[in-house]
Design a protein around this motif. Structure first.
Motif, short mmCIF file in Angstrom:
data_model
loop_
_atom_site.label_atom_id
_atom_site.label_comp_id
_atom_site.label_asym_id
_atom_site.label_seq_id
_atom_site.Cartn_x
_atom_site.Cartn_y
_atom_site.Cartn_z
N VAL A 89 0.87 -1.16 0.00
CA VAL A 89 0.00 0.00 0.00
C VAL A 89 0.92 1.22 0.00
N MET A 90 0.51 2.27 -0.67
CA MET A 90 1.36 3.44 -0.77
C MET A 90 1.49 4.17 0.56
N GLY A 91 2.72 4.52 0.89
CA GLY A 91 2.94 5.26 2.13
C GLY A 91 2.34 6.65 2.10
N VAL A 92 2.11 7.20 0.89
CA VAL A 92 1.51 8.53 0.77
C VAL A 92 -0.02 8.46 0.83
N ALA A 93 -0.57 7.26 0.87
CA ALA A 93 -2.03 7.12 0.88
C ALA A 93 -2.61 7.60 2.21
N ASP A 94 -3.91 7.80 2.21
CA ASP A 94 -4.62 8.17 3.43
C ASP A 94 -4.41 7.09 4.49
N ASP A 95 -4.34 7.50 5.74
CA ASP A 95 -4.13 6.53 6.81
C ASP A 95 -5.20 5.44 6.82
N ASP A 96 -6.42 5.80 6.48
CA ASP A 96 -7.48 4.80 6.48
C ASP A 96 -7.29 3.77 5.36
N THR A 97 -6.65 4.17 4.29
CA THR A 97 -6.32 3.22 3.22
C THR A 97 -5.32 2.19 3.74
N VAL A 98 -4.32 2.66 4.47
CA VAL A 98 -3.33 1.76 5.06
C VAL A 98 -4.00 0.84 6.08
N ARG A 99 -4.84 1.42 6.93
CA ARG A 99 -5.52 0.62 7.95
C ARG A 99 -6.39 -0.46 7.30
N GLY A 100 -7.06 -0.10 6.21
CA GLY A 100 -7.92 -1.07 5.53
C GLY A 100 -7.12 -2.25 5.00
N ALA A 101 -5.98 -1.97 4.39
CA ALA A 101 -5.12 -3.05 3.89
C ALA A 101 -4.64 -3.93 5.03
N VAL A 102 -4.27 -3.31 6.13
CA VAL A 102 -3.81 -4.07 7.30
C VAL A 102 -4.93 -4.95 7.84
N ALA A 111 4.22 -1.02 3.49
CA ALA A 111 4.00 0.36 3.03
C ALA A 111 5.15 0.78 2.14
N ASP A 112 4.84 1.12 0.90
CA ASP A 112 5.84 1.51 -0.09
C ASP A 112 6.01 3.02 -0.06
N MET A 113 7.23 3.47 0.19
CA MET A 113 7.48 4.90 0.36
C MET A 113 7.92 5.60 -0.92
N ILE A 114 7.72 4.97 -2.07
CA ILE A 114 8.09 5.60 -3.33
C ILE A 114 7.37 6.95 -3.46
N GLY A 115 8.10 7.95 -3.87
CA GLY A 115 7.52 9.28 -4.03
C GLY A 115 7.57 10.13 -2.78
N VAL A 116 7.92 9.53 -1.64
CA VAL A 116 8.05 10.30 -0.40
C VAL A 116 9.54 10.63 -0.22
N VAL A 117 9.87 11.89 -0.29
CA VAL A 117 11.26 12.31 -0.12
C VAL A 117 11.38 13.23 1.09
N ASP A 118 10.71 14.37 1.03
CA ASP A 118 10.72 15.28 2.17
C ASP A 118 9.87 14.69 3.30
N GLY A 119 10.43 14.69 4.48
CA GLY A 119 9.70 14.16 5.63
C GLY A 119 9.53 12.65 5.60
N ARG A 120 10.40 11.96 4.88
CA ARG A 120 10.23 10.51 4.71
C ARG A 120 10.37 9.76 6.04
N VAL A 121 11.35 10.12 6.85
CA VAL A 121 11.55 9.40 8.11
C VAL A 121 10.31 9.53 8.99
N GLU A 122 9.75 10.73 9.06
CA GLU A 122 8.54 10.93 9.88
C GLU A 122 7.38 10.09 9.36
N ARG A 123 7.21 10.05 8.02
CA ARG A 123 6.10 9.28 7.46
C ARG A 123 6.34 7.78 7.63
N ILE A 124 7.57 7.34 7.53
CA ILE A 124 7.88 5.93 7.79
C ILE A 124 7.40 5.55 9.19
N ARG A 125 7.71 6.36 10.16
CA ARG A 125 7.31 6.06 11.54
C ARG A 125 5.79 6.08 11.69
N GLN A 126 5.14 7.00 11.00
CA GLN A 126 3.67 7.08 11.08
C GLN A 126 3.01 5.82 10.53
#
Length: 209
Positions: free
Chosen positions: A83-96, A108-123
């Protein structure tokens, strides 16, 4: 660390041929997004039937309807889906949630996330994915000055389970292991090699040596 091969081909016969050649040396067989789009979700079933002892990774790169799309892939035999890491949190939750029903895992695939990537990875890690794929796509890798080092640095900094995709080859896989990745994803280093089996074997050797 496990070794994942990206079957980045466009038809099922080619995918099965490549999988047959390299399966001895890899842990995870990934059906690339173009393959799934070209051959359909039935390709997942075919690869899993041919290699029931391997983990089959359906790289859906889901950006919406996470539960529905993950359920389709898991129902077809996938062990892992993206699931895309840039997707809505509910999209990620649904896949989980779909993964939990099937006893399977979501990445969670972080392709396309560059700025703030570490923070989004943790989220996204907190949303229940099995691990996060820190991924530089083919277009990003083609840019002048691209280096896998940025991916590795973000993996170290995030402090959660992660895989690396984007420039994994014989001379970088040692650094991927040392950074603490749980999975190294190799694509072109294997499928573009004159002998894909030998290339996969060399990568596997460097993981354990």
């Amino acid at each position: 660390m496990q070794l994942q091969v990206a079957l980045d081909v466009l038809d099922l016969p080619s995918a099965l041929t490549l999988a047959n050649r390299v399966s001895e040396f890899v842990d995870i067989l990934e059906l690339g997004t173009p393959l799934v789009k070209s051959a359909g979700i039935a390709a997942v079933t075919a690869v899993k039937a041919a290699h029931p002892d391997k983990l089959v990774f359906a790289d859906l790169k889901t950006a919406d309807a996470g539960e529905l799309e993950a359920d389709l892939a898991f129902g077809a035999g996938a062990d892992l889906v993206t699931v895309m890491g840039v997707a809505d949190d509910d999209t990620v939750r649904g896949a989980v949630a779909a993964g939990a029903r099937h006893g399977k895992r979501v990445v969670a695939d972080m392709i396309g996330v560059v700025d703030g990537r570490v923070e989004r990875i943790r989220q996204v890690a907190e949303l229940g994915v099995a691990f996060v794929e820190i991924h530089a796509g083919l277009d990003e890798q083609a840019r002048p000055g691209y280096s896998i080092d940025r991916l590795l640095a973000d993996g170290r900094a995030a402090g959660v389970p992660f895989s690396i995709a984007g420039g994994v080859k014989a001379d970088t896989i040692g650094s991927v292991r040392e950074a603490g990745a749980v999975v190294a994803v190799a694509g072109g280093a294997i499928y573009n090699a004159d002998d894909p089996a030998a290339a996969a074997a060399e990568l596997q050797k460097r993981i354990v040596s």
